[in-house]
Design a protein around this motif. Structure first.
Motif, PDB file in Angstrom:
ATOM      1  N   ARG A 256     -27.219 -24.812 -32.301  1.00  0.00           N
ATOM      2  CA  ARG A 256     -28.193 -25.226 -33.311  1.00  0.00           C
ATOM      3  C   ARG A 256     -29.119 -24.086 -33.703  1.00  0.00           C
ATOM      4  NH1 ARG A 256     -30.186 -31.410 -31.842  1.00  0.00           N
ATOM      5  NH2 ARG A 256     -28.134 -32.418 -32.105  1.00  0.00           N
ATOM      6  N   ALA A 257     -29.564 -23.321 -32.724  1.00  0.00           N
ATOM      7  CA  ALA A 257     -30.459 -22.200 -33.011  1.00  0.00           C
ATOM      8  C   ALA A 257     -29.738 -21.129 -33.831  1.00  0.00           C
ATOM      9  CB  ALA A 257     -30.999 -21.602 -31.716  1.00  0.00           C
ATOM     10  N   VAL A 258     -28.485 -20.867 -33.479  1.00  0.00           N
ATOM     11  CA  VAL A 258     -27.697 -19.901 -34.259  1.00  0.00           C
ATOM     12  C   VAL A 258     -27.531 -20.400 -35.688  1.00  0.00           C
ATOM     13  CG1 VAL A 258     -25.437 -18.816 -34.524  1.00  0.00           C
ATOM     14  CG2 VAL A 258     -26.489 -18.959 -32.261  1.00  0.00           C
ATOM     15  N   GLY A 259     -27.257 -21.706 -35.832  1.00  0.00           N
ATOM     16  CA  GLY A 259     -27.091 -22.285 -37.155  1.00  0.00           C
ATOM     17  C   GLY A 259     -28.343 -22.191 -37.994  1.00  0.00           C
TER      18      GLY A 259
ATOM     19  N   ASN B 234     -31.960 -10.474 -42.766  1.00  0.00           N
ATOM     20  CA  ASN B 234     -32.378  -9.395 -41.872  1.00  0.00           C
ATOM     21  C   ASN B 234     -31.314  -9.199 -40.798  1.00  0.00           C
ATOM     22  OD1 ASN B 234     -32.850 -11.251 -39.715  1.00  0.00           O
ATOM     23  ND2 ASN B 234     -34.930 -11.645 -40.475  1.00  0.00           N
ATOM     24  N   ALA B 235     -31.529  -8.229 -39.913  1.00  0.00           N
ATOM     25  CA  ALA B 235     -30.493  -7.859 -38.951  1.00  0.00           C
ATOM     26  C   ALA B 235     -30.089  -9.031 -38.053  1.00  0.00           C
ATOM     27  CB  ALA B 235     -30.952  -6.682 -38.104  1.00  0.00           C
ATOM     28  N   ALA B 236     -31.084  -9.761 -37.534  1.00  0.00           N
ATOM     29  CA  ALA B 236     -30.788 -10.897 -36.652  1.00  0.00           C
ATOM     30  C   ALA B 236     -30.033 -11.985 -37.407  1.00  0.00           C
ATOM     31  CB  ALA B 236     -32.080 -11.459 -36.062  1.00  0.00           C
ATOM     32  N   GLU B 237     -30.438 -12.246 -38.651  1.00  0.00           N
ATOM     33  CA  GLU B 237     -29.760 -13.268 -39.451  1.00  0.00           C
ATOM     34  C   GLU B 237     -28.337 -12.842 -39.796  1.00  0.00           C
ATOM     35  OE1 GLU B 237     -33.711 -15.020 -41.793  1.00  0.00           O
ATOM     36  OE2 GLU B 237     -32.536 -13.372 -42.632  1.00  0.00           O
TER      37      GLU B 237
ATOM     38  N   LEU C 243     -29.218 -17.281 -27.362  1.00  0.00           N
ATOM     39  CA  LEU C 243     -28.407 -17.831 -28.454  1.00  0.00           C
ATOM     40  C   LEU C 243     -26.918 -17.773 -28.135  1.00  0.00           C
ATOM     41  CD1 LEU C 243     -30.195 -16.494 -31.662  1.00  0.00           C
ATOM     42  CD2 LEU C 243     -30.595 -18.596 -30.377  1.00  0.00           C
ATOM     43  N   PHE C 244     -26.475 -16.636 -27.610  1.00  0.00           N
ATOM     44  CA  PHE C 244     -25.066 -16.495 -27.245  1.00  0.00           C
ATOM     45  C   PHE C 244     -24.938 -15.385 -26.210  1.00  0.00           C
ATOM     46  CE2 PHE C 244     -25.726 -13.987 -31.141  1.00  0.00           C
ATOM     47  CZ  PHE C 244     -25.339 -12.711 -30.707  1.00  0.00           C
TER      48      PHE C 244
END
Length: 219
Positions: free
Chosen positions: A200-203, A127-130, A186-187
């Motif tokens: 970690r959350a981004v990963g 999806n877009a966020a991923e 996240l960033f």
């Protein structure tokens, strides 16, 4: 390295936005990115553009164009860049005289294909966020191998339009998704740099950080 220097004919310095390879160009050379960022793209007749991948220092540009009659894509300087030029007519000398270097060139070409494969996975299934998280994670790890990450921060010259064109998203959807990811902690992006506040959350979101980047040969 001495042999590669004999193949190199020029060291180009090009400004941001300069065309490096034009679609359908029949005399495109082989380039190594010495500094700066480049993107490869394909474009429809109505101007809609798909960015295929981003090339960073040490990456090759133009291998396909050197092997085929015409370039199947274009390449543009995303930032001011320096490029090492290896004439396409000399490419076969690698395979004739220095097969170990030729293998490295082939490896770099295969790595470019792997990046495009990852982008295809994003466009098809994430999806877009991923998608955005996967792009950030990939670029972050690649910049990390170049020693360009400091305090979880790296250069990030991409505009929202670049991100949209790379991930198959509309500009509006890209804008909203970026805002959501930033507000989630996240960033952050400021002054041409991206800081990974929660790796970690981004990963986890990208399902990407668990993948190690293979050691890359230097051409």
């Amino acid at each position: 390295m001495r042999f590669i220097e004999t193949l190199k004919t020029e060291h180009l310095r090009l400004p941001e936005g300069a065309d490096i390879i034009l679609p359908e160009q029949d005399d495109a050379e082989l380039f190594t990115v010495f500094s700066g960022w480049v993107f490869r793209y394909k474009e429809l007749s109505d101007g809609r553009r798909q960015i295929l991948n981003f090339a960073l220092p040490g990456d090759l540009i133009g291998l396909q164009a050197s092997l085929f009659e015409k370039a199947l894509h274009g390449a543009v300087a995303l930032t001011d860049v320096e490029l090492c030029v290896i004439p396409r007519r000399k490419l076969w000398q690698l395979y004739e005289k220095m097969p170990e270097v030729a293998y490295d060139v082939t490896w770099l070409g295969a790595q470019t294909v792997a990046l495009v494969d990852e982008n295809l996975l994003s466009a098809g299934r994430r999806n877009a966020a991923e998608r955005i998280a996967a792009l950030v994670a990939s670029l972050y790890k690649r910049m990390e191998t170049l020693g360009a990450v400091r305090d979880n921060s790296m250069p990030f010259p991409l505009t929202q339009q670049h991100i949209a064109d790379a991930l198959g998203l509309s500009l509006v959807h890209t804008n909203k998704t970026l805002a959501k990811l930033k507000s989630s902690g996240l960033f952050s992006i400021a002054d041409g740099r991206l800081t990974l506040d929660n790796p970690r959350a981004v990963g986890r979101l990208a399902q990407h950080f668990e993948k190690d980047i293979a050691p890359r040969p230097i051409i």
